[in-house]
Design a protein around this motif. Sequence first.
Motif, short mmCIF file in Angstrom:
data_model
loop_
_atom_site.label_atom_id
_atom_site.label_comp_id
_atom_site.label_asym_id
_atom_site.label_seq_id
_atom_site.Cartn_x
_atom_site.Cartn_y
_atom_site.Cartn_z
N SER A 332 0.86 -1.18 0.00
CA SER A 332 0.00 0.00 0.00
C SER A 332 0.90 1.23 0.00
O SER A 332 1.90 1.29 0.72
N ALA A 338 -5.55 2.66 -1.68
CA ALA A 338 -5.20 1.24 -1.65
C ALA A 338 -6.44 0.38 -1.83
O ALA A 338 -6.80 -0.42 -0.96
N VAL A 343 -4.21 -2.53 -5.65
CA VAL A 343 -3.09 -3.28 -5.08
C VAL A 343 -2.87 -4.59 -5.83
O VAL A 343 -1.74 -4.98 -6.10
#
Length: 638
Positions: A332, A338, A343
């Motif tokens: 992150s 995130a 991700v």
Amino acid sequence: MGRALVEERYAALRRQVPILYVLATTNVLALQITTRGSISLGLEVTTIMLACAIARSWLWLRSTSDPDHRLMFSRIRQACGVNAFMCALLSWWCWHLLGTAPSDTHMAIFLLGGFTAVGIAFGLSAVPLAAYLTLLLLGLPLAVIGLQSPNPKYVGAAVSLGVVMFLVVQLIARQSAQFTTIVRSRWAIGQQQELAETARQEAITAATTDFLTGLPNRRAFVAAVADCAASGRPFAVAVTDIDRFKVVNDTYGHSYGDALLKVVAKRLARAAPAQCLVARMGGDEFGILFPSMTSPSDAREAGKRLLKKVNRPAIVERRKFPLFVSCGIALSRDGVEATPSRVLTDADIALYDAKAQTGSDVAVFEPAMDVPRQRRAKIEHALQAADVTQRIAVFFQPIIDLTTGRPVANEALARWTDPELGNVPPSEFVSIAEQLNVIGNLGDHLMKLAIGEVALWDPSIRLSLNLSAVQLCSADLSEKVLDALTEAGLGPDRLQVEVTETALFADFATAKRNLASLRAAGVMVVLDDFGAGYASIGYLREFQFDQIKLDGALVTAALDNADGERLLGAVISLCRGIGVPIVAEHIESERHLTLMLKLGCTLGQGYWLQPPVPGAELLQQPFPPSDPVQTELTRSAA
């Protein structure tokens, strides 16, 4: 059901018993005042009953939490026993008072005893046995004593008490039945709720568990990543897959592939730290969530430790399989949202980077790795814009007769210069355009632009037009091409089309039909990139080609390699043997030209001969006898 009934009886007793003790002690004290005129707490029945009532009330009131089922049952039995003892004691005392107390108090004794019996019995209706014992031990003896009295007042009171007790018994019986029915209904509802909850939990488990490995699945993993992201704490996500897994499935079957997946799942689950979540994402891809991971170096080391325990041979049904897993890790990032998709995309990009690097099995995502993906996304966006055709122009690169130095055809090549993307070569955008299904419109636009230039050329020079797989496999391709020639006032002999074997493979029947129609009309058909694939020789049997263009890699490989030169010579001999002219691509130097002349290739194309140029510049560059090609030919002949 039995447990539920005990629990409800216990709850009812817990509410009623303290009130009943208040009733009992009040009436006992009233009896003493009635018979003696005052309250005395010496060693007598009143004191015993009062102490017992206080102790038992305190015992029930001090219990703030529900005991277990066995203790509930025990306390109910104790309550029944204590009640029976106190009723028997009170019954004896009333009988004693009726024999010793003044006669003017007998009716009060009779009534107070009867009221106590009926009140306590009704209050204990949740436990019918205790209620019936109260009437039996306290109410019934008083009624019998009253019926035996010579005084009709007592007989009447006894009859009244008997009728009341009979009615109370009926009420208790009905109330007990209703009580049992209600408890049974609640129990049934509770059972249904438990079953529904169990089913819901099983459904959740099934929806979030991979059926093959027993690990959490992609849905559960994405939810866990979302929770980490929402918490604001740093974390890392690793994505792994098994190298050459498809080979195992294709060679040995899916049963071996499934067994190998189970081995990898077990090894990953054992190797990952306890706080990590390991999940199967799908196919041969697994995900690992590392909470509280902040350092790229720590993430890389964690990945290496993980793979060290996974990357060792696996035995499946007595067969030994080399097992190699690659890993991409994304952390992150500060300033970047995130989200799970963000991700996981970063981790996938790192995984591809790890697989591309020789000798490396772990890669940690860096923003620079995302540049190709971002560029692709921009190209996709630009290709779907309404004005994309205005940005893509046509350049032309001549195909030259190496014996005369004159062009025999000009190949139309797409050139895209974008204000944001810069130069975007066809090798970059054509495949994307095919995937987006916009290549047909682009191809039609470029074909019209190119055909519009042909009328300005020498009549001996043809237009060479590349056809994409989408165009070639369109049912109306031949009609579109011939109609465009007709609109431009050109004959089919002014056009040749270039096709690759991969384009032919997309829809063999439609491609064959279109090429046959074009060739029948007079359009030349050229097989492009011959030698690049495995099926080109087979296509020479299926199609009639007017020209074959050699793959540029064959020409490049033959320059400083004897084996490469022999292979190129053999391919040229094959084509000459079947009577089809040959075009050599990638003539990028005098040495390339000399080699082609030596091997007997008569047509060539390349940057050294002539780079692609716009149509206007093409007209300004004639090929006089003194051009570089003719000079080289003359020098070679000498």
